[in-house]
Design a protein around this motif. Structure first.
Motif, short mmCIF file in Angstrom:
data_model
loop_
_atom_site.label_atom_id
_atom_site.label_comp_id
_atom_site.label_asym_id
_atom_site.label_seq_id
_atom_site.Cartn_x
_atom_site.Cartn_y
_atom_site.Cartn_z
N THR A 1 -3.22 0.49 -4.03
CA THR A 1 -2.67 -0.86 -3.98
C THR A 1 -1.96 -1.10 -5.31
O THR A 1 -1.71 -0.16 -6.06
N GLY A 2 -1.66 -2.34 -5.61
CA GLY A 2 -1.02 -2.61 -6.89
C GLY A 2 -1.92 -2.39 -8.08
O GLY A 2 -1.44 -2.12 -9.18
N ASP A 3 -3.26 -2.46 -7.86
CA ASP A 3 -4.16 -2.36 -9.01
C ASP A 3 -5.40 -1.50 -8.79
O ASP A 3 -6.23 -1.38 -9.69
N LYS A 4 -5.53 -0.87 -7.61
CA LYS A 4 -6.71 -0.06 -7.36
C LYS A 4 -6.35 1.23 -6.63
O LYS A 4 -5.31 1.32 -5.97
N THR A 5 -7.25 2.22 -6.76
CA THR A 5 -7.09 3.50 -6.07
C THR A 5 -8.29 3.73 -5.17
O THR A 5 -9.44 3.48 -5.57
N TYR A 6 -8.03 4.20 -3.95
CA TYR A 6 -9.09 4.45 -2.98
C TYR A 6 -8.97 5.87 -2.44
O TYR A 6 -7.88 6.34 -2.10
N LEU B 1 0.84 -1.19 0.00
CA LEU B 1 0.00 0.00 0.00
C LEU B 1 0.87 1.24 0.00
O LEU B 1 1.96 1.27 0.58
N SER B 2 0.37 2.29 -0.64
CA SER B 2 1.05 3.58 -0.60
C SER B 2 0.00 4.68 -0.61
O SER B 2 -1.05 4.55 -1.24
N ILE B 3 0.29 5.76 0.10
CA ILE B 3 -0.60 6.92 0.14
C ILE B 3 0.05 8.01 -0.71
O ILE B 3 1.22 8.36 -0.51
N LYS B 4 -0.71 8.54 -1.66
CA LYS B 4 -0.18 9.51 -2.61
C LYS B 4 -0.98 10.80 -2.60
O LYS B 4 -2.19 10.78 -2.36
N GLY B 5 -0.30 11.89 -2.89
CA GLY B 5 -0.97 13.18 -3.00
C GLY B 5 -0.06 14.32 -2.59
O GLY B 5 0.68 14.20 -1.61
N ASP B 6 -0.10 15.41 -3.34
CA ASP B 6 0.63 16.61 -2.98
C ASP B 6 -0.08 17.31 -1.83
O ASP B 6 -1.26 17.00 -1.53
N PRO B 7 0.58 18.26 -1.16
CA PRO B 7 -0.05 18.95 -0.02
C PRO B 7 -1.38 19.61 -0.36
O PRO B 7 -2.25 19.76 0.51
N ASP B 8 -1.57 20.02 -1.62
CA ASP B 8 -2.81 20.69 -2.00
C ASP B 8 -3.84 19.72 -2.59
O ASP B 8 -4.86 20.14 -3.13
N GLU B 9 -3.61 18.41 -2.48
CA GLU B 9 -4.52 17.41 -3.02
C GLU B 9 -5.09 16.54 -1.90
O GLU B 9 -4.44 16.34 -0.86
N ASP C 1 8.98 8.79 -12.66
CA ASP C 1 8.46 10.12 -12.30
C ASP C 1 6.94 10.10 -12.27
O ASP C 1 6.31 10.64 -11.36
N ALA C 2 6.34 9.48 -13.30
CA ALA C 2 4.88 9.43 -13.38
C ALA C 2 4.30 8.66 -12.19
O ALA C 2 3.28 9.06 -11.62
N ARG C 3 4.94 7.57 -11.80
CA ARG C 3 4.47 6.80 -10.64
C ARG C 3 4.48 7.65 -9.38
O ARG C 3 3.60 7.53 -8.53
N ASN C 4 5.48 8.50 -9.26
CA ASN C 4 5.64 9.29 -8.04
C ASN C 4 4.66 10.44 -7.95
O ASN C 4 4.25 10.83 -6.85
N VAL C 5 4.30 11.04 -9.08
CA VAL C 5 3.48 12.26 -9.03
C VAL C 5 1.99 12.01 -9.25
O VAL C 5 1.17 12.87 -8.92
N LEU C 6 1.63 10.85 -9.79
CA LEU C 6 0.23 10.59 -10.10
C LEU C 6 -0.44 9.75 -9.02
O LEU C 6 0.15 8.81 -8.50
N GLN C 7 -1.68 10.08 -8.72
CA GLN C 7 -2.45 9.37 -7.70
C GLN C 7 -3.17 8.18 -8.34
O GLN C 7 -4.36 8.22 -8.62
N THR C 8 -2.41 7.12 -8.53
CA THR C 8 -2.95 5.95 -9.19
C THR C 8 -2.11 4.73 -8.85
O THR C 8 -0.95 4.85 -8.46
N SER C 9 -2.70 3.57 -8.98
CA SER C 9 -1.95 2.33 -8.80
C SER C 9 -1.11 2.06 -10.05
O SER C 9 -1.34 2.64 -11.11
N ASP C 10 -0.15 1.15 -9.91
CA ASP C 10 0.72 0.84 -11.04
C ASP C 10 -0.07 0.24 -12.21
O ASP C 10 0.16 0.59 -13.37
N SER C 11 -1.00 -0.65 -11.91
CA SER C 11 -1.78 -1.29 -12.98
C SER C 11 -2.63 -0.27 -13.72
O SER C 11 -2.75 -0.31 -14.95
#
Length: 374
Positions: free
Chosen positions: A51-56, A37-45, A144-154
């Protein structure tokens, strides 16, 4: 039951607000155990959990009763039964399945489209600009895209595939649609000229034909084949329906403001894919990318098509419905549903959006949806 002594921690002031309760659906328990699991988002988001295949989406739910976070006393010598209060929690974080937030990618890739002859032009530009080149352009890699986008890898991989984004020399670059259409038509032509079955194509043979006869880079050809079929053990099994669909989009794309007669469009589409694949041509393949309009005053009635891709509509549901109803005042359910596929995680969410933003009225041919009054 053993007696416990309850007391406040000496570091309560520092611990306050340090703990969060996260309510996990049962299907996520294994992901937690595997640390996937990973939590993603910039301070203003708003934060999302991936997860590996879904976004919550993370949503805060206020608790009616406070929950105490307690730990054994750090001074516990093995005989003590003290319990220390570290924090009080008044809310729990709930996970709600959501569509991935990928809208930023289009702006990050703008101006980096790849087309035939573009590499040579860029080499000249780089030579002219010298060291100033680095200040003019920032390359975006897959990492870079993985790091900045709020999405799973799949979901990211699927988006890059659907948006036809190449990975060239470590940089993500969308292929120009007209050049992609050209490559696909060349593939279909070469399959016929080389007498190759589209179910079992030697990948190296096709790459060599495209490179030698048409200057298509081998790595570009290989990625295009991956988008439109299955590559395994040096062989390519072509997804004929996917290629026919993309060729149809290529023909329809110039008709955003200039509608094309449906019969003329279908005839051009069949010609472009050739007799071998003409049977796959169907407007159903292009759902969510066009509007049709019939002029019943003509004899015979004339049906025209206008290019309207859902991928270029706003991602905000309210704005999406606004654009749809500006394009057409009334929609049938089967017509509007494809334009909501990328803003609703499932059919239940789509129906909720329809209930919120539209008004359903029974009419000729079934239920019609119109804009809900302000």
């Amino acid at each position: 039951m053993a007696d416990l002594s309850l007391k406040f921690s000496s570091s309560t002031a520092l611990d306050t607000g340090s703990f969060r309760l996260l309510e996990l659906p049962s299907d996520l328990s294994k992901a937690v155990e595997s640390a996937l699991l990973s939590i993603k988002g910039d301070p203003d988001e708003d934060a999302v959990l991936c997860t590996g295949d879904k976004t919550y989406t993370l949503r805060s739910i206020v608790l009616s009763n406070s929950v105490l976070v307690v730990t054994p006393s750090q001074e516990d010598d093995g005989n003590s039964s003290d319990v220390v209060i570290r924090d009080q929690i008044h809310e729990v974080l709930e996970l709600v399945s959501s569509v991935p937030r990928l809208h930023k990618l289009d702006s990050l890739l703008r101006g980096r489209e790849y087309e035939e002859g573009r590499d040579e032009e860029e080499d000249i530009e780089m030579a002219d600009m010298g060291e100033n080149r680095s200040s003019q352009h920032v390359r975006l890699s897959y990492v870079d895209a993985r790091n900045v986008l709020q999405t799973s890898d799949s979901e990211l991989d699927r988006y890059l595939r659907d948006r036809r984004v190449l990975d060239l020399d470590g940089e993500l670059r969308p292929i120009v649609p007209s050049y992609l259409t050209t490559i696909l038509e060349l593939i279909l032509t070469n399959l016929v000229s080389l007498s190759l079955s589209h179910d079992a194509v030697p990948a190296d043979t096709l790459e060599s034909a495209l490179e030698g006869g048409h200057d298509v880079r081998r790595d570009v050809a290989r990625q295009v084949m991956g988008w439109f079929g299955i590559l395994a053990n040096g062989m390519w099994k072509m997804d004929a329906q996917a290629i026919v669909r993309e060729v149809g989009l290529g023909i329809l794309r110039p008709h955003r403001d200039d509608p094309i007669a449906q019969d003329a469009f279908l005839a051009r589409w069949r010609t472009a894919v050739g007799d071998t694949f003409a049977a796959h041509v169907s407007l159903a393949l292009l759902a969510g990318n066009y509007l049709s309009s019939t002029d019943s005053t003509r004899d015979p009635p004339l049906t025209t098509l206008t290019y309207l891709p859902c991928s270029q509509l706003p991602t905000d549901p309210a704005a999406r419905f606004g654009d749809l109803f500006r394009a057409r005042a009334r929609w049938r359910a089967e017509e509007i549903a494809p334009f909501l596929a990328d803003v609703a995680v499932d059919a239940k969410e789509r129906d909720r959006l329809l209930l919120k933003y539209t008004r359903a009225v029974p009419g000729e041919g079934g239920v019609w949806y119109s804009a809900r009054g302000r």
